[in-house]
Design a protein around this motif. Structure first.
Motif, PDB file in Angstrom:
ATOM      1  N   ASP A  94      -4.845   8.844   2.901  1.00  0.00           N
ATOM      2  CA  ASP A  94      -5.002   7.889   1.811  1.00  0.00           C
ATOM      3  C   ASP A  94      -3.679   7.653   1.082  1.00  0.00           C
ATOM      4  OD1 ASP A  94      -7.687   7.603   2.393  1.00  0.00           O
ATOM      5  OD2 ASP A  94      -8.331   9.143   0.948  1.00  0.00           O
ATOM      6  N   ASP A  95      -2.914   8.740   0.852  1.00  0.00           N
ATOM      7  CA  ASP A  95      -1.618   8.580   0.189  1.00  0.00           C
ATOM      8  C   ASP A  95      -0.666   7.749   1.040  1.00  0.00           C
ATOM      9  OD1 ASP A  95      -2.455  10.046  -1.975  1.00  0.00           O
ATOM     10  OD2 ASP A  95      -1.560  11.945  -1.280  1.00  0.00           O
ATOM     11  N   ARG A  97      -1.477   5.440   3.225  1.00  0.00           N
ATOM     12  CA  ARG A  97      -1.922   4.043   3.213  1.00  0.00           C
ATOM     13  C   ARG A  97      -1.488   3.354   1.925  1.00  0.00           C
ATOM     14  NH1 ARG A  97      -6.216   1.777   6.121  1.00  0.00           N
ATOM     15  NH2 ARG A  97      -6.832   3.891   6.746  1.00  0.00           N
ATOM     16  N   GLU A  98      -1.684   4.008   0.788  1.00  0.00           N
ATOM     17  CA  GLU A  98      -1.312   3.407  -0.492  1.00  0.00           C
ATOM     18  C   GLU A  98       0.203   3.216  -0.596  1.00  0.00           C
ATOM     19  OE1 GLU A  98      -3.287   2.107  -2.742  1.00  0.00           O
ATOM     20  OE2 GLU A  98      -4.966   2.600  -1.398  1.00  0.00           O
ATOM     21  N   LYS A 101       1.161   0.150   1.279  1.00  0.00           N
ATOM     22  CA  LYS A 101       0.719  -1.072   0.601  1.00  0.00           C
ATOM     23  C   LYS A 101       1.647  -1.469  -0.538  1.00  0.00           C
ATOM     24  CE  LYS A 101      -4.326  -0.791   1.303  1.00  0.00           C
ATOM     25  NZ  LYS A 101      -5.639  -0.636   0.610  1.00  0.00           N
TER      26      LYS A 101
END
Length: 238
Positions: A94-95, A97-98, A101
């Motif tokens: 998740d980290d 991916r963020e 982005k």
């Protein structure tokens, strides 16, 4: 846990297949800081690597993209992006991916700005003006345009404006006067030959002693002969 097997295969492909397979482009040569012709260094636009939807892509696809960006950052010898991307790869999905982005372009933009600033070291008028204009703009597109093209165009102008060195005239060497040894005068007459200009050389040394001895002996003989003759005369008269 089943996704780990295809993920491992994809990770291997990341290192075996180039990050962005595209038609090879031959860039014209440029000039370096010493005005010597060199091959241009082309900085990669990492935005072209993002071909997936980061919101819907799988974790494997996100990791593959992160590794492709990391490879491009390392190839361009960037300072910040490789370290930051590696830290996110070591973290959670998740980290990562963020980060891709929102923050990967920020780190990349900072790296490009640092690279532009480095070109100011030892730069001449046109390079300084072009670099300062780009730094005032602050956009990623401006950084890339400068590093890939503008820098070389400005450097060509600076190199063309430099005076051509003219060969310095060397003084013609004059032949140095050579010192010749004076000839040793030789006597025009030998020791044994009488006469000659200026007469013969005087007899000295052992020869003088011999002549003197002979002369003394002759003198004694003459004196003895005189005495003997005188006595004979006296006897005859008596």
């Amino acid at each position: 846990m089943r996704w780990k097997i295809p993920a491992g295969g994809l990770m291997a492909l990341v290192f075996l297949i180039p990050a962005a397979p595209a038609v090879a482009q031959t860039e014209p040569p440029g000039l370096n800081e010493a005005c010597q012709t060199v091959e241009r260094k082309v900085y990669k636009d990492i935005r072209e690597l993002v071909t997936i939807d980061l919101g819907t892509a799988t974790n494997v696809e996100v990791r593959v993209l992160a590794n492709q960006i990391l490879a491009a950052a390392n190839a361009d010898s960037l300072s910040i992006s490789p370290r930051v991307i590696q830290e996110r790869l070591d973290g959670t999905a998740d980290d990562l991916r963020e980060f891709l982005k929102a923050d990967v372009q920020k780190a990349w933009s900072t790296d490009l700005r640092i690279t532009v600033v480095r070109t100011l070291t030892g730069a001449d008028t046109n390079v300084k003006a072009a670099a300062r204009k780009v730094l005032d703009n602050g956009a990623i597109d401006a950084y890339l345009a400068y590093l890939n093209n503008g820098l070389y165009a400005a450097r060509a102008l600076d190199c063309a404006s430099q005076p051509t060195p003219t060969p310095t005239s060397q003084p013609t060497p004059t032949p140095s006067a050579t010192t010749t040894a004076a000839p040793i005068p030789t006597s025009s007459a030998s020791l044994d030959a009488p006469g000659g200009e200026g007469g013969g050389l005087p007899v000295t040394g052992a020869e003088t002693a011999t002549v003197a001895g002979i002369g003394g002996a002759l003198l004694l003989l003459g004196w003895a002969g005189y005495l003997i003759g005188r006595r004979r005369r006296s006897r005859f008269v008596a």
